[in-house]
Design an enzyme around this catalytic site. Structure first.
Site, PDB file in Angstrom:
ATOM      1  N   ASP A 102      44.354  32.780  32.157  1.00  0.00           N
ATOM      2  CA  ASP A 102      44.379  33.826  33.179  1.00  0.00           C
ATOM      3  C   ASP A 102      45.841  34.132  33.490  1.00  0.00           C
ATOM      4  O   ASP A 102      46.523  33.330  34.140  1.00  0.00           O
ATOM      5  CB  ASP A 102      43.671  33.357  34.449  1.00  0.00           C
ATOM      6  N   LYS A 165      40.858  40.972  35.802  1.00  0.00           N
ATOM      7  CA  LYS A 165      40.527  40.151  36.965  1.00  0.00           C
ATOM      8  C   LYS A 165      41.183  40.742  38.201  1.00  0.00           C
ATOM      9  O   LYS A 165      42.334  41.187  38.144  1.00  0.00           O
ATOM     10  CB  LYS A 165      41.014  38.722  36.700  1.00  0.00           C
ATOM     11  N   LYS A 197      36.335  40.041  36.024  1.00  0.00           N
ATOM     12  CA  LYS A 197      36.304  38.849  36.867  1.00  0.00           C
ATOM     13  C   LYS A 197      36.735  39.204  38.277  1.00  0.00           C
ATOM     14  O   LYS A 197      37.832  39.717  38.488  1.00  0.00           O
ATOM     15  CB  LYS A 197      37.207  37.753  36.295  1.00  0.00           C
TER      16      LYS A 197
END
Length: 255
Positions: A102, A165, A197
């Site tokens: 991430d 995300k 996400k």
């Protein structure tokens, strides 16, 4: 099975169970990984800082949770444009057993108009990640403007993100339905190949349901599988397990 318990199971299967505290120890990471062992099944992944990947991977393996991937953050939470740092953190995490990364988009550079610098960083992260899954954090609470959030989404997708995300969870405004709608619309407009996400501030099954509903509405009811839809959370697990425990007790015979 009630609708609420079905949502709770869906949330658990999509959850990136997350612990990102700067003073964490190996003992705390071991205890954290123990939370992934539930009687209702495991989360989609556990997410930690790069320096804790090895401890997390070892702990999960000892719990017979080898199928649960470890995700590691990089360039986190600030999202600087220092490419040597992002390459080093990604390499370290992958070497220690991470299967997902991430990374934080350099959102300050985007706001200042340096799209080339943003793309260079994201291209470097994609190259360093190789075949592992890459999630790009947009930090939508700092971008604020709908047009900028959409532009950030399209840049991240174009630079090879497997997921986009919402947030790091380290700023005042994190995941919001408004930002999620913009991001999911961008994903839809790019053919639905990139995942989504939502992260930061999602603490209940009812809150998670909002994001599932948006994904179902914009991309169809079969799109939001754990391969394409995640919830980054820590406190959410408690509510999920509470709902499922109650649902199990109250469920009629045959469930």
């Amino acid at each position: 099975m009630t609708e609420l318990s079905a949502l709770a199971r869906r949330a658990l299967a999509a959850m990136d169970l997350t612990r990102l505290e700067s003073n964490d120890t190996a003992v705390q990471i071991k205890a954290f990984c123990q939370r992934a062992l539930t009687s209702f099944g495991p989360p989609a992944a556990v997410c930690v800082y790069p320096e804790h990947v090895a401890a997390a991977r070892t702990s999960l393996d000892r719990l017979n949770l080898s199928a649960v991937p470890v995700a590691a953050v990089a360039n986190f939470p600030d999202g600087s444009t220092e490419m040597s740092r992002v390459r080093s953190e990604i390499a370290s995490a992958l070497d220690d057993g991470a299967a997902e990364i991430d990374v934080v988009m350099p959102w300050r550079a985007l706001l200042s108009g340096d799209e080339a610098g943003v793309r260079a960083m994201l291209d470097a992260a994609r190259a360093a990640t190789g075949n592992a899954r890459l999630k790009t954090i947009l930090e939508t609470g700092q971008l604020v403007d709908a047009d900028i959030i959409r532009r950030a989404s399209l840049i991240a997708i174009d630079c090879g993100a497997d997921f986009i995300k919402t947030s790091t969870g380290k700023v005042p405004v994190n995941a919001t339905p408004e930002a999620a709608r913009i991001m999911l619309t961008a994903i839809r407009d790019c053919g639905g190949r990139c995942g989504f996400k939502a992260a930061g501030g999602i603490r209940s099954v009812a809150e998670a349901a909002i994001y599932f509903a948006l994904a179902d509405q914009l991309l169809g009811p079969v799109w939001a599988t754990p391969q394409r839809f995640r919830l980054g959370a820590s406190a959410l697990l408690d509510d999920v397990l509470g709902v499922l425990a109650g649902a199990t007790i109250a469920a009629p015979a045959g469930y």
